[in-house]
Design a protein around this motif. Sequence first.
Motif, PDB file in Angstrom:
ATOM      1  N   MET A  21     -75.242   3.435 -41.394  1.00  0.00           N
ATOM      2  CA  MET A  21     -75.016   3.896 -40.027  1.00  0.00           C
ATOM      3  C   MET A  21     -75.669   2.948 -39.023  1.00  0.00           C
ATOM      4  SD  MET A  21     -73.530   5.911 -38.023  1.00  0.00           S
ATOM      5  CE  MET A  21     -73.072   7.476 -38.689  1.00  0.00           C
ATOM      6  N   ALA A  22     -76.860   2.466 -39.327  1.00  0.00           N
ATOM      7  CA  ALA A  22     -77.534   1.519 -38.438  1.00  0.00           C
ATOM      8  C   ALA A  22     -76.719   0.229 -38.316  1.00  0.00           C
ATOM      9  CB  ALA A  22     -78.942   1.224 -38.947  1.00  0.00           C
ATOM     10  N   PHE A  23     -76.180  -0.233 -39.425  1.00  0.00           N
ATOM     11  CA  PHE A  23     -75.351  -1.441 -39.414  1.00  0.00           C
ATOM     12  C   PHE A  23     -74.095  -1.220 -38.568  1.00  0.00           C
ATOM     13  CE2 PHE A  23     -71.766  -3.835 -41.111  1.00  0.00           C
ATOM     14  CZ  PHE A  23     -72.243  -5.127 -40.989  1.00  0.00           C
ATOM     15  N   ARG A  24     -73.448  -0.079 -38.759  1.00  0.00           N
ATOM     16  CA  ARG A  24     -72.229   0.227 -38.007  1.00  0.00           C
ATOM     17  C   ARG A  24     -72.519   0.349 -36.513  1.00  0.00           C
ATOM     18  NH1 ARG A  24     -69.469   5.201 -40.421  1.00  0.00           N
ATOM     19  NH2 ARG A  24     -67.866   4.624 -38.922  1.00  0.00           N
ATOM     20  N   MET A  25     -73.655   0.957 -36.164  1.00  0.00           N
ATOM     21  CA  MET A  25     -74.013   1.086 -34.749  1.00  0.00           C
ATOM     22  C   MET A  25     -74.259  -0.278 -34.119  1.00  0.00           C
ATOM     23  SD  MET A  25     -76.301   4.435 -33.978  1.00  0.00           S
ATOM     24  CE  MET A  25     -77.221   4.574 -35.484  1.00  0.00           C
ATOM     25  N   ALA A  27     -73.099  -3.205 -35.145  1.00  0.00           N
ATOM     26  CA  ALA A  27     -71.827  -3.926 -35.052  1.00  0.00           C
ATOM     27  C   ALA A  27     -70.987  -3.401 -33.890  1.00  0.00           C
ATOM     28  CB  ALA A  27     -71.055  -3.816 -36.358  1.00  0.00           C
ATOM     29  N   ARG A  28     -70.943  -2.080 -33.732  1.00  0.00           N
ATOM     30  CA  ARG A  28     -70.185  -1.485 -32.616  1.00  0.00           C
ATOM     31  C   ARG A  28     -70.810  -1.904 -31.284  1.00  0.00           C
ATOM     32  NH1 ARG A  28     -66.878   3.287 -32.094  1.00  0.00           N
ATOM     33  NH2 ARG A  28     -66.402   2.731 -34.246  1.00  0.00           N
ATOM     34  N   ARG A  29     -72.128  -1.873 -31.220  1.00  0.00           N
ATOM     35  CA  ARG A  29     -72.821  -2.280 -30.005  1.00  0.00           C
ATOM     36  C   ARG A  29     -72.490  -3.721 -29.645  1.00  0.00           C
ATOM     37  NH1 ARG A  29     -78.723  -4.165 -30.685  1.00  0.00           N
ATOM     38  NH2 ARG A  29     -77.499  -5.893 -31.468  1.00  0.00           N
ATOM     39  N   ALA A  52     -65.303 -10.723 -28.784  1.00  0.00           N
ATOM     40  CA  ALA A  52     -66.083  -9.587 -29.293  1.00  0.00           C
ATOM     41  C   ALA A  52     -66.389  -9.782 -30.780  1.00  0.00           C
ATOM     42  CB  ALA A  52     -65.337  -8.280 -29.053  1.00  0.00           C
ATOM     43  N   ARG A  53     -65.407 -10.257 -31.540  1.00  0.00           N
ATOM     44  CA  ARG A  53     -65.645 -10.534 -32.971  1.00  0.00           C
ATOM     45  C   ARG A  53     -66.677 -11.648 -33.139  1.00  0.00           C
ATOM     46  NH1 ARG A  53     -60.164  -9.761 -33.235  1.00  0.00           N
ATOM     47  NH2 ARG A  53     -59.726 -11.985 -33.247  1.00  0.00           N
ATOM     48  N   ALA A  54     -66.614 -12.656 -32.283  1.00  0.00           N
ATOM     49  CA  ALA A  54     -67.575 -13.765 -32.355  1.00  0.00           C
ATOM     50  C   ALA A  54     -68.995 -13.278 -32.078  1.00  0.00           C
ATOM     51  CB  ALA A  54     -67.185 -14.868 -31.374  1.00  0.00           C
ATOM     52  N   VAL A  55     -69.144 -12.329 -31.157  1.00  0.00           N
ATOM     53  CA  VAL A  55     -70.469 -11.785 -30.864  1.00  0.00           C
ATOM     54  C   VAL A  55     -70.982 -10.992 -32.068  1.00  0.00           C
ATOM     55  CG1 VAL A  55     -71.775 -10.202 -29.396  1.00  0.00           C
ATOM     56  CG2 VAL A  55     -70.127 -11.761 -28.368  1.00  0.00           C
ATOM     57  N   VAL A  56     -70.105 -10.221 -32.702  1.00  0.00           N
ATOM     58  CA  VAL A  56     -70.505  -9.474 -33.907  1.00  0.00           C
ATOM     59  C   VAL A  56     -70.961 -10.447 -34.989  1.00  0.00           C
ATOM     60  CG1 VAL A  56     -69.673  -7.991 -35.777  1.00  0.00           C
ATOM     61  CG2 VAL A  56     -69.041  -7.474 -33.406  1.00  0.00           C
ATOM     62  N   HIS A  57     -70.215 -11.527 -35.190  1.00  0.00           N
ATOM     63  CA  HIS A  57     -70.574 -12.516 -36.214  1.00  0.00           C
ATOM     64  C   HIS A  57     -71.853 -13.270 -35.858  1.00  0.00           C
ATOM     65  CE1 HIS A  57     -67.132 -11.948 -38.775  1.00  0.00           C
ATOM     66  NE2 HIS A  57     -66.353 -11.945 -37.715  1.00  0.00           N
ATOM     67  N   ALA A  58     -72.119 -13.452 -34.574  1.00  0.00           N
ATOM     68  CA  ALA A  58     -73.325 -14.165 -34.155  1.00  0.00           C
ATOM     69  C   ALA A  58     -74.579 -13.428 -34.589  1.00  0.00           C
ATOM     70  CB  ALA A  58     -73.329 -14.362 -32.633  1.00  0.00           C
ATOM     71  N   ASP A  59     -74.480 -12.121 -34.727  1.00  0.00           N
ATOM     72  CA  ASP A  59     -75.649 -11.322 -35.109  1.00  0.00           C
ATOM     73  C   ASP A  59     -76.095 -11.585 -36.537  1.00  0.00           C
ATOM     74  OD1 ASP A  59     -77.692  -9.506 -34.612  1.00  0.00           O
ATOM     75  OD2 ASP A  59     -76.517  -7.802 -35.315  1.00  0.00           O
ATOM     76  N   PHE A  60     -75.255 -12.214 -37.344  1.00  0.00           N
ATOM     77  CA  PHE A  60     -75.605 -12.483 -38.737  1.00  0.00           C
ATOM     78  C   PHE A  60     -76.405 -13.766 -38.915  1.00  0.00           C
ATOM     79  CE2 PHE A  60     -71.528 -10.035 -39.271  1.00  0.00           C
ATOM     80  CZ  PHE A  60     -72.160  -8.856 -39.620  1.00  0.00           C
ATOM     81  N   ALA A  99     -72.548   3.005 -28.289  1.00  0.00           N
ATOM     82  CA  ALA A  99     -72.103   2.855 -29.681  1.00  0.00           C
ATOM     83  C   ALA A  99     -72.527   4.058 -30.520  1.00  0.00           C
ATOM     84  CB  ALA A  99     -72.675   1.565 -30.279  1.00  0.00           C
ATOM     85  N   ARG A 100     -73.751   4.502 -30.342  1.00  0.00           N
ATOM     86  CA  ARG A 100     -74.248   5.671 -31.077  1.00  0.00           C
ATOM     87  C   ARG A 100     -73.392   6.898 -30.748  1.00  0.00           C
ATOM     88  NH1 ARG A 100     -79.444   5.469 -29.763  1.00  0.00           N
ATOM     89  NH2 ARG A 100     -79.949   4.299 -31.624  1.00  0.00           N
ATOM     90  N   ARG A 101     -73.109   7.079 -29.478  1.00  0.00           N
ATOM     91  CA  ARG A 101     -72.295   8.215 -29.033  1.00  0.00           C
ATOM     92  C   ARG A 101     -70.899   8.151 -29.655  1.00  0.00           C
ATOM     93  NH1 ARG A 101     -72.461   7.514 -23.645  1.00  0.00           N
ATOM     94  NH2 ARG A 101     -74.527   8.396 -23.591  1.00  0.00           N
ATOM     95  N   GLN A 102     -70.288   6.966 -29.642  1.00  0.00           N
ATOM     96  CA  GLN A 102     -68.954   6.810 -30.210  1.00  0.00           C
ATOM     97  C   GLN A 102     -68.938   7.121 -31.703  1.00  0.00           C
ATOM     98  OE1 GLN A 102     -67.457   2.901 -29.348  1.00  0.00           O
ATOM     99  NE2 GLN A 102     -67.289   3.287 -27.141  1.00  0.00           N
ATOM    100  N   LEU A 103     -69.909   6.602 -32.428  1.00  0.00           N
ATOM    101  CA  LEU A 103     -69.938   6.827 -33.878  1.00  0.00           C
ATOM    102  C   LEU A 103     -70.213   8.286 -34.216  1.00  0.00           C
ATOM    103  CD1 LEU A 103     -71.646   3.585 -35.145  1.00  0.00           C
ATOM    104  CD2 LEU A 103     -69.308   4.301 -35.531  1.00  0.00           C
ATOM    105  N   MET A 104     -71.047   8.945 -33.427  1.00  0.00           N
ATOM    106  CA  MET A 104     -71.352  10.350 -33.700  1.00  0.00           C
ATOM    107  C   MET A 104     -70.121  11.227 -33.470  1.00  0.00           C
ATOM    108  SD  MET A 104     -74.216  10.607 -34.921  1.00  0.00           S
ATOM    109  CE  MET A 104     -75.498   9.431 -35.218  1.00  0.00           C
ATOM    110  N   THR A 105     -69.299  10.873 -32.490  1.00  0.00           N
ATOM    111  CA  THR A 105     -68.091  11.662 -32.247  1.00  0.00           C
ATOM    112  C   THR A 105     -67.044  11.424 -33.326  1.00  0.00           C
ATOM    113  OG1 THR A 105     -67.174  10.007 -30.750  1.00  0.00           O
ATOM    114  CG2 THR A 105     -68.452  11.807 -29.746  1.00  0.00           C
ATOM    115  N   GLU A 106     -67.103  10.275 -33.993  1.00  0.00           N
ATOM    116  CA  GLU A 106     -66.162   9.979 -35.082  1.00  0.00           C
ATOM    117  C   GLU A 106     -66.500  10.749 -36.356  1.00  0.00           C
ATOM    118  OE1 GLU A 106     -65.994   5.790 -35.745  1.00  0.00           O
ATOM    119  OE2 GLU A 106     -65.230   5.382 -33.728  1.00  0.00           O
ATOM    120  N   LEU A 107     -67.749  11.133 -36.498  1.00  0.00           N
ATOM    121  CA  LEU A 107     -68.156  11.833 -37.722  1.00  0.00           C
ATOM    122  C   LEU A 107     -67.662  13.212 -37.663  1.00  0.00           C
ATOM    123  CD1 LEU A 107     -71.818  10.599 -38.120  1.00  0.00           C
ATOM    124  CD2 LEU A 107     -69.795   9.778 -39.292  1.00  0.00           C
TER     125      LEU A 107
END
Length: 107
Positions: A21-25, A27-29, A52-60, A99-107
């Motif tokens: 969940m932390a990873f997903r949050m 990545a969504r953020r 947006a994908r490039a920013v997600v990949h930059a975090d790695f 991001a946290r709010r979005q993921l919590m509503t998806e659950l």
Amino acid sequence: MTTFDDRERAFEAKYSRDEEMAFRMTARRNKLVGQWAAEKMKLTAEETDAYARAVVHADFEEAGDDDVVRKLVGDLTAAGIEIDDADVRAVIEEKMVEARRQLMTEL
């Protein structure tokens, strides 16, 4: 011994779910932050998705948010937008809440 083993497995499963969940949050953020930056740079819809994908990949690249902050500040500055690390970190915090709010509503 069975009760102890069951408890250990339960803790391991919870830890695994929490880490996922932390990873997903994060990545969504990062995706949301990338979209925010793309909007500032006036990118097209296709460019926004790619950015947006490039920013997600930059975090790695390294642990923590410094790699993402460096990318965003560098790209925004190169696009002629005045911004500093503190501004980007504030947006990162704001987008983490979203991001946290979005993921919590998806659950």
